[in-house]
Design an enzyme around this catalytic site. Structure first.
Site, PDB file in Angstrom:
ATOM      1  N   ASN A   1       1.868   2.811  -4.358  1.00 47.09           N
ATOM      2  CA  ASN A   1       2.282   4.092  -4.950  1.00 47.09           C
ATOM      3  C   ASN A   1       3.172   3.955  -6.178  1.00 47.09           C
ATOM      4  O   ASN A   1       3.496   4.954  -6.801  1.00 47.09           O
ATOM      5  CB  ASN A   1       3.027   4.937  -3.913  1.00 47.09           C
ATOM      6  CG  ASN A   1       2.101   5.451  -2.829  1.00 47.09           C
ATOM      7  OD1 ASN A   1       0.880   5.417  -2.991  1.00 47.09           O
ATOM      8  ND2 ASN A   1       2.662   5.900  -1.724  1.00 47.09           N
TER       9      ASN A   1
ATOM     10  N   GLY B   1       0.827  -1.209   0.000  1.00 49.00           N
ATOM     11  CA  GLY B   1       0.000   0.000   0.000  1.00 49.00           C
ATOM     12  C   GLY B   1       0.851   1.243   0.000  1.00 49.00           C
ATOM     13  O   GLY B   1       0.390   2.310   0.426  1.00 49.00           O
ATOM     14  N   ASP B   2       2.099   1.116  -0.456  1.00 51.60           N
ATOM     15  CA  ASP B   2       2.987   2.279  -0.440  1.00 51.60           C
ATOM     16  C   ASP B   2       3.990   2.141  -1.580  1.00 51.60           C
ATOM     17  O   ASP B   2       3.644   1.597  -2.633  1.00 51.60           O
ATOM     18  CB  ASP B   2       3.654   2.395   0.946  1.00 51.60           C
ATOM     19  CG  ASP B   2       3.865   3.848   1.346  1.00 51.60           C
ATOM     20  OD1 ASP B   2       4.649   4.526   0.653  1.00 51.60           O
ATOM     21  OD2 ASP B   2       3.244   4.318   2.322  1.00 51.60           O
ATOM     22  N   ASP B   3       5.235   2.622  -1.382  1.00 53.59           N
ATOM     23  CA  ASP B   3       6.197   2.539  -2.476  1.00 53.59           C
ATOM     24  C   ASP B   3       6.635   1.092  -2.697  1.00 53.59           C
ATOM     25  O   ASP B   3       7.053   0.406  -1.759  1.00 53.59           O
ATOM     26  CB  ASP B   3       7.421   3.414  -2.177  1.00 53.59           C
ATOM     27  CG  ASP B   3       7.065   4.893  -2.194  1.00 53.59           C
ATOM     28  OD1 ASP B   3       6.132   5.274  -2.935  1.00 53.59           O
ATOM     29  OD2 ASP B   3       7.708   5.675  -1.473  1.00 53.59           O
TER      30      ASP B   3
END
Ligand SMILES: *[C@@H]1O[C@H](CO)[C@@H](O)[C@H](O)[C@H]1NC(C)=O
Ligand SMILES: *[C@@H]1O[C@H](CO)[C@@H](O)[C@H](O)[C@H]1NC(C)=O
Ligand SMILES: *[C@@H]1O[C@H](CO)[C@@H](O)[C@H](O)[C@H]1NC(C)=O
Ligand SMILES: *[C@@H]1O[C@H](CO)[C@@H](O)[C@H](O)[C@H]1NC(C)=O
Ligand SMILES: *[C@@H]1O[C@H](CO)[C@@H](O)[C@H](O)[C@H]1NC(C)=O
Ligand SMILES: *[C@@H]1O[C@H](CO)[C@@H](O)[C@H](O)[C@H]1NC(C)=O
Ligand SMILES: *[C@@H]1O[C@H](CO)[C@@H](O)[C@H](O)[C@H]1NC(C)=O
Ligand SMILES: *[C@@H]1O[C@H](CO)[C@@H](O)[C@H](O)[C@H]1NC(C)=O
Ligand SMILES: *[C@@H]1O[C@H](CO)[C@@H](O)[C@H](O)[C@H]1NC(C)=O
Ligand SMILES: *[C@@H]1O[C@H](CO)[C@@H](O)[C@H](O)[C@H]1NC(C)=O
Ligand SMILES: *[C@@H]1O[C@H](CO)[C@@H](O)[C@H](O)[C@H]1NC(C)=O
Ligand SMILES: *[C@@H]1O[C@H](CO)[C@@H](O)[C@H](O)[C@H]1NC(C)=O
Length: 424
Positions: free
Chosen positions: A257, A233-235
């Site tokens: 991301n 849910g991020d990089d």
């Protein structure tokens, strides 16, 4: 066959010549079983066979209840099962119960691999069970206000290591960053699965797995990221300060991301250098929105602005440096919000100084697929330095029906190859 024969002859000569007895030592363990603690036996095997030896962790689940360092020198570890880190949140958040070896943002680690000339092979059957679900649930409580750098542990940290390989390794349900490589040289990750997939229906449709980055690279040189599959849910990858000679090949990012360079320039007293990065065969793909609603970027570049607003881990800015010579080739996008952006306003407040961080020599080759917005390229660079020498070739990303692809070049010089005009 011929190849394999050569390898084993080479290995035999190497073993006899250098490490006569030590390297032939083998330690083999199996899990003690449910309710029992495996930390002592795992550390015991590594202590005995981690220098010049071979450690075998047979199939099964190893119950790990406290922080652990593997110091490996001329060593092989076959990890057929999972190291399962107990989901005792309050225990791990006590700062004495994790390591703080990753300087940036004072991040915490519960498992550190260090040393030189090692292979850790998890054979696609083992790795780390991060037991992240209770962590994600915990941090989704509306009354929970702790932020980055509060001690949520990185699942696998490679620190001050040289010439190591991590192979066919799975990390399930990372509570926080899946991997970090810091202060290391010549590390190959070949085959890495990271999987932060919420299964609590209470949170379906929201991103309750922020900060579950696939890897953050920091103060490291000659790092290869081969054959990665990241659900987060991020990089997916985050290339941070002083990462040089980085190769990524065959990386699939599911949700989150996308691939990040940055954020750079967080520490006003440190220069962040990123140089010579080559990435190819990348896929950024949107997944079931019930599990992970975000697929924000393809590949994006970000720096803090030129003013200092607070201190790390959560604040900062004002740091300088440069990012130079980054090529991304053969990139497939499936419904990302924004294919590529440069932004230099992380942490910005009204009246702040522009960033002095310089982005140059960025090359984009053969990008295709679909975006959910018409903003295909947005280079929003700092006026006091400009971005320079940015080339595109074979950019073929389609935008929603009825919309016109948009290309934005603010303070960007030497931009070539865009299939349409670039506007300020
Ligand atoms: C792990 O070990 C602890 C004892 O240190 C024990 O209380 C716990 O039940 C074990 N967990 C599992 C899943 O076996
Ligand atoms: C951490 O350990 C130090 C030294 O042993 C001790 O002084 C400190 O109170 C401990 N902190 C916590 C939160 O337990
Ligand atoms: C938040 O509320 C839960 C109960 O809903 C409680 O268990 C927890 O301790 C609270 N956390 C904080 C930080 O107050
Ligand atoms: C990822 O995690 C989810 C939830 O635990 C699980 O259902 C799924 O099988 C996992 N995927 C892989 C490839 O391991
Ligand atoms: C790409 O990596 C995946 C694992 O993430 C692997 O299954 C696949 O075989 C690799 N593809 C190639 C062409 O090597
Ligand atoms: C830079 O500043 C950080 C605090 O933000 C500090 O921890 C670090 O030691 C400083 N490093 C140098 C080289 O001055
Ligand atoms: C990066 O390396 C340069 C020297 O090459 C050094 O001055 C700077 O402090 C380093 N930055 C970080 C974040 O370590
Ligand atoms: C750019 O980086 C690549 C590695 O990614 C390297 O092979 C090449 O020599 C670099 N180019 C320059 C001009 O330094
Ligand atoms: C998305 O995931 C949810 C929860 O697991 C499931 O009920 C639903 O069928 C999935 N949707 C699709 C299109 O696969
Ligand atoms: C642009 O970047 C390429 C590759 O990194 C390099 O070879 C070339 O010299 C650069 N051109 C300019 C004008 O800086
Ligand atoms: C940035 O680019 C613009 C347009 O090419 C140019 O006029 C300006 O002097 C450049 N600024 C710097 C700091 O190089
Ligand atoms: C761009 O991609 C579409 C399919 O997504 C394809 O039909 C078209 O031929 C491609 N254009 C070029 C110039 O490659």
């Amino acid at each position: 066959m011929l190849g394999a024969t050569f390898v084993s002859i080479f290995a035999a000569i190497y073993l006899c010549a250098g490490h006569t007895q030590a390297r032939s030592r083998t330690c083999t363990i199996s899990p003690h079983g449910v309710g029992l603690d495996d930390t002592d036996q795992v550390l015991g095997a590594i202590a005995k066979c981690g220098h010049g030896g071979h450690t075998v962790l047979q199939d099964g689940v190893y119950n790990i209840t406290r922080k652990m360092t593997w110091d490996l020198v001329d060593a092989t570890v076959d990890l057929h099962g999972y190291l399962s880190f107990v989901p005792d949140i309050e225990y791990w958040l006590d700062s004495n119960h994790t390591y703080r070896v990753v300087f940036i943002q004072s991040q915490a680690s519960w498992f550190v691999i260090t040393g030189s000339d090692f292979l850790v092979d998890a054979h696609n059957t083992g790795g780390i069970q991060g037991n992240g679900q209770p962590w994600w649930d915990f941090y989704s409580q509306p009354n929970e206000t702790r932020l980055d750098g509060d001690g949520r542990p990185i699942s696998l940290t490679v620190y001050r290591a040289q010439r190591g390989t991590i192979r066919d390794f799975a990390i399930q349900a990372q509570p926080f960053w899946c991997n970090c490589v810091a202060e290391s040289q010549s590390i190959v990750y070949d085959g890495m699965l990271c999987n932060a997939s919420n299964s609590n229906p209470e949170f379906f449709g929201t991103n309750i797995v922020p900060n579950t980055d696939g890897i953050d690279t920091y103060r490291s040189d000659d790092i290869s990221l081969l054959n990665w599959d990241i659900t987060c849910g991020d990089d997916c990858l985050a290339i941070k300060g002083n990462s040089t000679n980085i190769l990524a090949r065959n990386v699939t990012c599911r949700g989150g991301n996308g691939i990040a360079f940055g954020s750079l320039g967080q520490y006003v007293n440190l220069t962040d250098i990123v140089e010579n990065v080559f990435m190819e065969d990348l896929t950024m793909t949107r997944i079931n929105a019930t599990i992970q609603p975000n697929m924000n970027n393809g590949v994006y570049f970000k720096s803090w602005d030129g003013s200092v607003n607070g201190v790390p881990p959560t604040g900062g800015g004002g740091g300088g440096g440069f990012l130079k010579n980054v090529t991304t080739r053969n990139v497939v996008l499936n419904q990302v919000n924004r294919p590529t952006t440069v932004s230099q306003t992380n942490g910005a407040m009204a009246g702040d100084l522009p960033s002095t961080y310089k982005f140059e020599d960025l090359h984009f080759e053969n990008w295709r697929g679909t975006a959910l917005s018409n903003e295909v390229v947005a280079l929003e660079c700092s006026a006091v330095v400009n971005c320079t020498n940015i080339s595109f070739s074979g950019l073929n990303v389609s935008v929603p029906a009825g919309e016109t692809p948009e290309f934005v070049c603010q303070n960007a010089e030497g931009v070539t190859g865009l299939p349409g005009p670039c506007v300020a």
